[in-house]
Design a protein around this motif. Structure first.
Motif, short mmCIF file in Angstrom:
data_model
loop_
_atom_site.label_atom_id
_atom_site.label_comp_id
_atom_site.label_asym_id
_atom_site.label_seq_id
_atom_site.Cartn_x
_atom_site.Cartn_y
_atom_site.Cartn_z
N MET A 3 -2.30 5.14 13.24
CA MET A 3 -1.14 4.36 13.65
C MET A 3 0.06 4.86 12.86
O MET A 3 0.12 4.72 11.64
CB MET A 3 -1.37 2.87 13.38
CG MET A 3 -2.59 2.30 14.08
SD MET A 3 -2.32 2.28 15.86
CE MET A 3 -3.92 1.70 16.41
N CYS A 4 1.01 5.46 13.56
CA CYS A 4 2.17 6.10 12.93
C CYS A 4 3.43 5.32 13.30
O CYS A 4 3.79 5.22 14.48
CB CYS A 4 2.28 7.54 13.40
SG CYS A 4 3.66 8.43 12.67
N GLU A 79 3.58 -6.08 6.40
CA GLU A 79 2.45 -5.76 5.53
C GLU A 79 1.15 -6.29 6.10
O GLU A 79 0.13 -5.58 6.10
CB GLU A 79 2.67 -6.30 4.11
CG GLU A 79 1.54 -5.87 3.19
CD GLU A 79 1.66 -6.39 1.77
OE1 GLU A 79 0.96 -5.82 0.91
OE2 GLU A 79 2.43 -7.33 1.52
N SER A 80 1.14 -7.51 6.61
CA SER A 80 -0.11 -8.06 7.15
C SER A 80 -0.58 -7.27 8.37
O SER A 80 -1.79 -7.10 8.58
CB SER A 80 0.03 -9.55 7.47
OG SER A 80 0.94 -9.75 8.53
N LEU A 81 0.34 -6.75 9.17
CA LEU A 81 -0.04 -5.89 10.29
C LEU A 81 -0.77 -4.66 9.79
O LEU A 81 -1.83 -4.29 10.31
CB LEU A 81 1.19 -5.48 11.11
CG LEU A 81 0.94 -4.42 12.18
CD1 LEU A 81 0.02 -4.94 13.27
CD2 LEU A 81 2.27 -3.93 12.76
N LEU A 82 -0.22 -4.01 8.77
CA LEU A 82 -0.86 -2.80 8.24
C LEU A 82 -2.23 -3.11 7.65
O LEU A 82 -3.19 -2.35 7.84
CB LEU A 82 0.05 -2.14 7.21
CG LEU A 82 1.44 -1.72 7.70
CD1 LEU A 82 2.18 -0.97 6.60
CD2 LEU A 82 1.37 -0.90 8.97
N LYS A 86 -5.75 -1.50 9.06
CA LYS A 86 -6.71 -0.80 8.20
C LYS A 86 -8.08 -1.45 8.29
O LYS A 86 -9.11 -0.77 8.35
CB LYS A 86 -6.20 -0.76 6.76
CG LYS A 86 -5.07 0.23 6.56
CD LYS A 86 -4.55 0.23 5.15
CE LYS A 86 -5.31 1.24 4.33
NZ LYS A 86 -4.69 1.44 3.00
N ALA A 87 -8.11 -2.79 8.30
CA ALA A 87 -9.38 -3.51 8.40
C ALA A 87 -10.09 -3.21 9.73
O ALA A 87 -11.32 -3.23 9.80
CB ALA A 87 -9.15 -5.01 8.25
N ALA A 88 -9.30 -2.89 10.76
CA ALA A 88 -9.86 -2.54 12.07
C ALA A 88 -10.29 -1.07 12.13
O ALA A 88 -10.75 -0.60 13.17
CB ALA A 88 -8.85 -2.85 13.17
N ILE A 115 0.34 2.74 3.45
CA ILE A 115 0.65 3.94 4.24
C ILE A 115 -0.03 5.14 3.59
O ILE A 115 0.34 5.57 2.51
CB ILE A 115 2.17 4.14 4.38
CG1 ILE A 115 2.79 2.95 5.12
CG2 ILE A 115 2.48 5.45 5.09
CD1 ILE A 115 4.30 2.96 5.19
N GLU A 116 -1.03 5.65 4.29
CA GLU A 116 -1.81 6.78 3.75
C GLU A 116 -1.10 8.12 3.95
O GLU A 116 -1.33 9.06 3.19
CB GLU A 116 -3.17 6.83 4.46
CG GLU A 116 -3.97 5.56 4.30
CD GLU A 116 -4.98 5.40 5.41
OE1 GLU A 116 -6.10 5.92 5.27
OE2 GLU A 116 -4.63 4.76 6.43
#
Length: 191
Positions: A3-4, A79-82, A86-88, A115-116
């Motif tokens: 997801m970018c 932040e909660s979206l990110l 990640k959890a998904a 953000i990786e």
């Protein structure tokens, strides 16, 4: 899926224009040449401030204060979206047209913990929607185009990414973007 995200108007609140940033009405114009040069690292901060001051007919000090305040903070829920993405099982990246001074500030914000793959125009020396920035990003992350989902508020940026085979979501400026992104991802079964 990677997801970018673009930053401004997607994950980050920004000033809508120079009049708002300066707190007084100025004649707005097309600053794309200065923005491009500054946000690709070809025009340093002092050169940008001086050139903008001349174009806006205001002092360099006023432009500096307005420019420093241009990025206003994280979008509510970003932040909660990110975290949820990640959890998904999704990777998180950003690809944004921005300058080094704004980038340095944002690096300390909570969203950047998630953000990786942080990428920006001033780091890549290229500017959206030019194809070179998307190619440089794809080369850096080593992920197939069809495995990248790109979110941006500007249609030309989304169209350029789609032309390279990226999956895209245009999120026009308007109502808060995070709920719209959540809805779009949910309808696709990605969140």
């Amino acid at each position: 899926m990677l997801m970018c995200f673009d930053l401004g108007e997607i994950l980050v609140r920004v000033s809508p224009n120079w009049s708002v940033a300066l707190g007084r009405v100025v004649e707005e114009g097309n600053w794309s040449d200065l923005e491009r040069d500054h946000q690709t690292g070809h025009l340093d901060r002092n050169g940008f401030l001086a050139a903008m001051a001349r174009r806006l007919d205001v002092s360099e000090e006023e432009v500096a204060v307005a420019h420093d305040g241009w990025i206003e903070g994280e979008m509510e829920g970003a932040e909660s979206l990110l975290v949820d993405l990640k959890a998904a099982g999704h990777g998180i990246a950003c690809l944004s047209n921005t300058c080094s001074c704004h980038w340095d500030v944002m690096q300390h914000w909570p969203i950047f913990r998630h953000i990786e793959y942080p990428h920006a125009s001033h780091l890549l020396g290229a500017f959206k929607p030019d194809v070179t920035i998307y190619e440089a990003f794809a080369k850096a992350v080593q992920i197939a185009p069809e495995d990248i989902m790109f979110f941006d508020d500007r249609r030309p940026n989304v169209e350029a990414a789609a032309a390279l085979g990226w999956q895209v979501m245009h999120v026009p400026v308007g109502t808060p973007p995070i709920p719209r992104i959540r809805h779009m991802l949910g309808s696709l079964g990605l969140l």
